[in-house]
Design an enzyme around this catalytic site. Sequence first.
Site, PDB file in Angstrom:
ATOM      1  N   TYR A  68       6.002 -11.423   5.458  1.00 13.63           N
ATOM      2  CA  TYR A  68       4.859 -10.888   4.703  1.00 13.63           C
ATOM      3  C   TYR A  68       4.576 -11.820   3.534  1.00 13.63           C
ATOM      4  O   TYR A  68       5.266 -11.793   2.522  1.00 13.63           O
ATOM      5  CB  TYR A  68       5.203  -9.468   4.223  1.00 13.63           C
ATOM      6  N   THR A  98       0.822  -1.204   0.000  1.00 13.82           N
ATOM      7  CA  THR A  98       0.000   0.000   0.000  1.00 13.82           C
ATOM      8  C   THR A  98       0.865   1.267   0.000  1.00 13.82           C
ATOM      9  O   THR A  98       0.574   2.225  -0.711  1.00 13.82           O
ATOM     10  CB  THR A  98      -0.904  -0.023   1.249  1.00 13.82           C
ATOM     11  N   GLU A 102     -11.472  -7.583   2.308  1.00 13.39           N
ATOM     12  CA  GLU A 102     -12.811  -7.977   1.875  1.00 13.39           C
ATOM     13  C   GLU A 102     -13.198  -9.366   2.364  1.00 13.39           C
ATOM     14  O   GLU A 102     -14.298  -9.853   2.112  1.00 13.39           O
ATOM     15  CB  GLU A 102     -12.969  -7.840   0.351  1.00 13.39           C
ATOM     16  N   LYS A 130       2.203 -11.694   8.193  1.00 13.14           N
ATOM     17  CA  LYS A 130       1.068 -10.994   7.592  1.00 13.14           C
ATOM     18  C   LYS A 130       0.642 -11.870   6.436  1.00 13.14           C
ATOM     19  O   LYS A 130       1.427 -12.142   5.528  1.00 13.14           O
ATOM     20  CB  LYS A 130       1.511  -9.619   7.100  1.00 13.14           C
ATOM     21  N   THR A 132      -1.514 -12.399   3.340  1.00 13.49           N
ATOM     22  CA  THR A 132      -2.367 -11.779   2.319  1.00 13.49           C
ATOM     23  C   THR A 132      -2.589 -12.757   1.173  1.00 13.49           C
ATOM     24  O   THR A 132      -1.868 -12.761   0.174  1.00 13.49           O
ATOM     25  CB  THR A 132      -1.752 -10.464   1.803  1.00 13.49           C
ATOM     26  N   SER A 182      -5.176  -2.099   3.500  1.00 12.49           N
ATOM     27  CA  SER A 182      -5.229  -0.763   2.911  1.00 12.49           C
ATOM     28  C   SER A 182      -6.536  -0.042   3.229  1.00 12.49           C
ATOM     29  O   SER A 182      -6.535   1.157   3.502  1.00 12.49           O
ATOM     30  CB  SER A 182      -5.050  -0.868   1.393  1.00 12.49           C
TER      31      SER A 182
HETATM   32  O1  MN9 Z   1      -2.001  -6.547   2.037  1.00 12.74           O
HETATM   33  C1  MN9 Z   1      -3.541  -5.243   0.800  1.00 12.74           C
HETATM   34  N1  MN9 Z   1      -3.087  -5.927  -0.374  1.00 12.74           N
HETATM   35  C2  MN9 Z   1      -2.613  -5.297  -1.442  1.00 12.74           C
HETATM   36  C3  MN9 Z   1      -2.839  -5.740   2.004  1.00 12.74           C
HETATM   37  O2  MN9 Z   1      -2.551  -4.099  -1.512  1.00 12.74           O
HETATM   38  C4  MN9 Z   1      -2.169  -6.138  -2.575  1.00 12.74           C
HETATM   39  C5  MN9 Z   1      -5.037  -5.434   1.065  1.00 12.74           C
HETATM   40  O3  MN9 Z   1      -5.367  -4.595   2.127  1.00 12.74           O
HETATM   41  C6  MN9 Z   1      -5.888  -5.114  -0.157  1.00 12.74           C
HETATM   42  O4  MN9 Z   1      -5.551  -3.855  -0.683  1.00 12.74           O
HETATM   43  C7  MN9 Z   1      -7.384  -5.115   0.175  1.00 12.74           C
HETATM   44  C8  MN9 Z   1      -8.255  -4.803  -1.018  1.00 12.74           C
HETATM   45  O5  MN9 Z   1      -8.217  -5.832  -1.961  1.00 12.74           O
HETATM   46  O6  MN9 Z   1      -7.738  -6.345   0.729  1.00 12.74           O
END
Ligand code: MN9
Length: 312
Positions: free
Chosen positions: A138, A48, A196, A168, A170, A212
């Site tokens: 991460y 982000t 989401e 973290k 993701t 983000s």
């Molecule tokens: O890791 C963010 N991932 C990216 C954190 O930016 C690739 C997320 O917060 C996403 O932005 C968020 C929206 O898709 O889940």
Amino acid sequence: MEYRLTGLIAATYTPLCEDGSLHLDLVPAMVDFLERSGVTGIYICGSTGEGMSLSGDERRAVAEAYVQVAKGRLKTIVQVGHNSLAEAAQLAGHARWIGADAISATAPSYFKVGSIEVLADCMAQVASGAPDLPFYYYNIPSLTGVALDMVSFLPVAAARIPNLVGMKYTAPTVFEFQACLELEGGRFDCVWGCDEMLLSALAAGARGAIGSTYNTAAPLYRRLMEAFERGDLVEARRLQSLSIQMVRAINRCPFHPAMKQILTMLGLDCGPCRLPLARVDSAQGEQLRRDLDALGFFDWSRPAGGNAISNE
Ligand code: MN9
């Protein structure tokens, strides 16, 4: 080492001027706004914050600006991942020197990391730059291309990295995330990274999340977590649905540049993103504002005491 991040942690944006240079004067206002939104921490220079698009000196300057203002108010985690592991370790040392609470790093991603052993060796080198700070790997396979089994990785990494506390996470694979949380009696602090899907992660046992959209909609997600905690799944699902619709609306534009526009709408003009991220054109920006308005975003995103421009 034992460490826990709980609640919502905003993956912070790096404020830029129109010409792409750093705009660090905005950092104190960003931190005030986030604190009032109810986040518990900030994750600096991640995806982000465009950490990968900044020079080493810029990364140090951004981390310093945020940590200086947020220290003692919000937990500060500095993302130091780099294709040069030596540079990553130096960034880790810098994060420690400026007083950050924790560090985190992505896998190197140009040469692909092919095994959990190699990944553990890479992260050991990075984490050794700040051996007394909690270290979070991460895991973001969609951007690094490193999609290894995290359930196998964590114990191997912990044996080589004394300051590894967790990661973290993701990726949308909730079953793997849950298995990571359950490893060795819950030893690893696994923090969720897909905003989401926060409700799914809470159901799997998550206690903290870094993302983000917690920059702009933390009040919504806080209500979601509270609804989940009191067992009101109907309400939690309704709030998650709003987040999904919001993310879908933002995804009609280049995502992070659009998020920065939303911050601007909330009174924090943090400028555009850098290349290779695109710009949001004015038609897209107008559509985004209308889409968000239709969702009621400007009501449910407002922190206590009004947004950054007005205190209505
Ligand atoms: O890791 C963010 N991932 C990216 C954190 O930016 C690739 C997320 O917060 C996403 O932005 C968020 C929206 O898709 O889940």
